[in-house]
Design a protein around this motif. Structure first.
Motif, mmCIF file in Angstrom:
data_model
loop_
_atom_site.group_PDB
_atom_site.id
_atom_site.type_symbol
_atom_site.label_atom_id
_atom_site.label_comp_id
_atom_site.label_asym_id
_atom_site.label_seq_id
_atom_site.Cartn_x
_atom_site.Cartn_y
_atom_site.Cartn_z
ATOM 1 N N GLU A 26 0.822 -1.214 0.000
ATOM 2 C CA GLU A 26 0.000 0.000 0.000
ATOM 3 C C GLU A 26 0.856 1.264 0.000
ATOM 4 O O GLU A 26 0.344 2.357 -0.186
ATOM 5 C CB GLU A 26 -0.920 0.031 1.237
ATOM 6 C CG GLU A 26 -1.978 -1.050 1.265
ATOM 7 C CD GLU A 26 -3.039 -0.903 0.200
ATOM 8 O OE1 GLU A 26 -3.220 0.208 -0.349
ATOM 9 O OE2 GLU A 26 -3.699 -1.911 -0.102
ATOM 10 N N GLY A 27 2.164 1.109 0.272
ATOM 11 C CA GLY A 27 3.056 2.262 0.316
ATOM 12 C C GLY A 27 3.021 2.989 1.650
ATOM 13 O O GLY A 27 3.468 4.136 1.753
ATOM 14 N N PHE A 28 2.497 2.345 2.672
ATOM 15 C CA PHE A 28 2.403 2.982 3.989
ATOM 16 C C PHE A 28 3.755 2.975 4.694
ATOM 17 O O PHE A 28 4.473 1.973 4.652
ATOM 18 C CB PHE A 28 1.398 2.257 4.877
ATOM 19 C CG PHE A 28 -0.039 2.435 4.477
ATOM 20 C CD1 PHE A 28 -0.550 3.679 4.136
ATOM 21 C CD2 PHE A 28 -0.902 1.349 4.481
ATOM 22 C CE1 PHE A 28 -1.882 3.845 3.785
ATOM 23 C CE2 PHE A 28 -2.239 1.496 4.141
ATOM 24 C CZ PHE A 28 -2.722 2.746 3.788
ATOM 25 N N PRO A 29 4.083 4.061 5.416
ATOM 26 C CA PRO A 29 5.323 4.137 6.187
ATOM 27 C C PRO A 29 5.145 3.491 7.571
ATOM 28 O O PRO A 29 5.401 4.091 8.605
ATOM 29 C CB PRO A 29 5.571 5.642 6.298
ATOM 30 C CG PRO A 29 4.181 6.213 6.371
ATOM 31 C CD PRO A 29 3.363 5.341 5.431
ATOM 32 N N LEU A 30 4.679 2.256 7.589
ATOM 33 C CA LEU A 30 4.364 1.551 8.822
ATOM 34 C C LEU A 30 5.090 0.213 8.831
ATOM 35 O O LEU A 30 5.000 -0.553 7.861
ATOM 36 C CB LEU A 30 2.846 1.320 8.915
ATOM 37 C CG LEU A 30 2.315 0.634 10.166
ATOM 38 C CD1 LEU A 30 2.512 1.526 11.398
ATOM 39 C CD2 LEU A 30 0.837 0.287 9.993
ATOM 40 N N ARG A 46 6.747 5.652 10.403
ATOM 41 C CA ARG A 46 8.014 6.285 10.047
ATOM 42 C C ARG A 46 9.030 5.825 11.100
ATOM 43 O O ARG A 46 9.248 4.641 11.217
ATOM 44 C CB ARG A 46 7.895 7.782 9.913
ATOM 45 C CG ARG A 46 6.864 8.210 8.847
ATOM 46 C CD ARG A 46 6.982 9.624 8.409
ATOM 47 N NE ARG A 46 5.937 10.094 7.534
ATOM 48 C CZ ARG A 46 5.509 9.559 6.401
ATOM 49 N NH1 ARG A 46 6.022 8.458 5.975
ATOM 50 N NH2 ARG A 46 4.559 10.104 5.691
ATOM 51 N N ASP A 47 9.591 6.695 11.890
ATOM 52 C CA ASP A 47 10.530 6.278 12.941
ATOM 53 C C ASP A 47 9.929 6.392 14.334
ATOM 54 O O ASP A 47 10.629 6.257 15.332
ATOM 55 C CB ASP A 47 11.813 7.120 12.862
ATOM 56 C CG ASP A 47 12.599 6.821 11.600
ATOM 57 O OD1 ASP A 47 12.572 5.654 11.155
ATOM 58 O OD2 ASP A 47 13.233 7.742 11.057
ATOM 59 N N GLU A 48 8.656 6.646 14.428
ATOM 60 C CA GLU A 48 7.976 6.851 15.709
ATOM 61 C C GLU A 48 7.365 5.538 16.199
ATOM 62 O O GLU A 48 6.549 4.926 15.513
ATOM 63 C CB GLU A 48 6.876 7.896 15.508
ATOM 64 C CG GLU A 48 6.073 8.205 16.709
ATOM 65 C CD GLU A 48 4.981 9.234 16.413
ATOM 66 O OE1 GLU A 48 4.256 9.559 17.362
ATOM 67 O OE2 GLU A 48 4.854 9.700 15.261
ATOM 68 N N ALA A 99 -4.608 -2.244 4.823
ATOM 69 C CA ALA A 99 -3.782 -3.285 4.199
ATOM 70 C C ALA A 99 -4.373 -4.672 4.454
ATOM 71 O O ALA A 99 -4.396 -5.520 3.546
ATOM 72 C CB ALA A 99 -2.352 -3.197 4.726
ATOM 73 N N TYR A 100 -4.850 -4.912 5.655
ATOM 74 C CA TYR A 100 -5.441 -6.209 5.992
ATOM 75 C C TYR A 100 -6.688 -6.457 5.144
ATOM 76 O O TYR A 100 -6.876 -7.547 4.600
ATOM 77 C CB TYR A 100 -5.794 -6.247 7.478
ATOM 78 C CG TYR A 100 -5.874 -7.647 8.048
ATOM 79 C CD1 TYR A 100 -4.869 -8.121 8.880
ATOM 80 C CD2 TYR A 100 -6.949 -8.488 7.779
ATOM 81 C CE1 TYR A 100 -4.931 -9.395 9.422
ATOM 82 C CE2 TYR A 100 -7.020 -9.761 8.299
ATOM 83 C CZ TYR A 100 -6.006 -10.216 9.127
ATOM 84 O OH TYR A 100 -6.076 -11.490 9.645
#
Length: 170
Positions: A26-30, A46-48, A99-100
């Motif tokens: 999906e291109g998610f930053p997760l 991201r980094d969080e 995404a799921y």
């Protein structure tokens, strides 16, 4: 107040790795942690660092509670996502659920709105929530600032609330 959304589907993903693959598609930053959780999954937006709280239920539990909703089918599972106090958890929940749902050919049910969303619609919602995060945090700070001047105790409590709202929940 806890917020909830569910992925309604007939199949389940077999692993966290399979779920991560669908999130990446999906291109998610997760990023999800590799450990197999019972209910809480450490994740990185991201980094969080944040978390994803979820549980697998029979669809009949949701269907019985929301008997006025047209769910568009008789699903097998309801993968329930819950978040409460911070923006990152909300964003992570929508991304993970989107995404799921796409990977299992399911739909997303927003319990607060009692609405069904396709994965395509949910993708747009996830991006919109992430886009408006800075503005929402600023609005919340503007709202609580006048309350903080009323007393040192109120100021400390509100600062603590703002830290929890803007960062990972403990």
């Amino acid at each position: 107040m806890a917020m909830h959304l569910c992925v309604l589907c007939n199949d389940r993903l077999e692993s966290i790795a399979q779920w991560q693959k669908s999130i990446s598609a999906e291109g998610f930053p997760l990023r999800l942690s590799a450990a197999g959780p019972e209910r809480n999954l450490v994740a990185y937006l991201r980094d969080e660092e944040t978390s994803i709280e979820y549980g697998v239920h029979d669809f009949s539990e949701i269907e019985g509670t929301y008997n006025h909703v047209n769910f568009g089918g008789n699903w097998t599972y309801a993968i329930a996502f819950t978040w409460s106090s911070d923006f990152a958890e909300e964003i992570a929940a929508w991304m993970a659920a989107t995404a799921y749902a796409r990977a299992t050919e399911g739909v997303i049910f927003d319990q607060q709105e009692a609405k069904i969303f396709t994965p395509g619609q949910s993708l747009k919602i996830a991006h919109e929530i992430e886009r408006r995060r800075p503005a929402m945090a600023a609005m919340l700070r503007r709202y609580v600032a006048p309350l903080a001047v009323k007393s040192p105790d109120a100021k400390a409590a509100l600062e603590s609330f703002m830290r929890r709202r803007s960062t990972k929940s403990n």
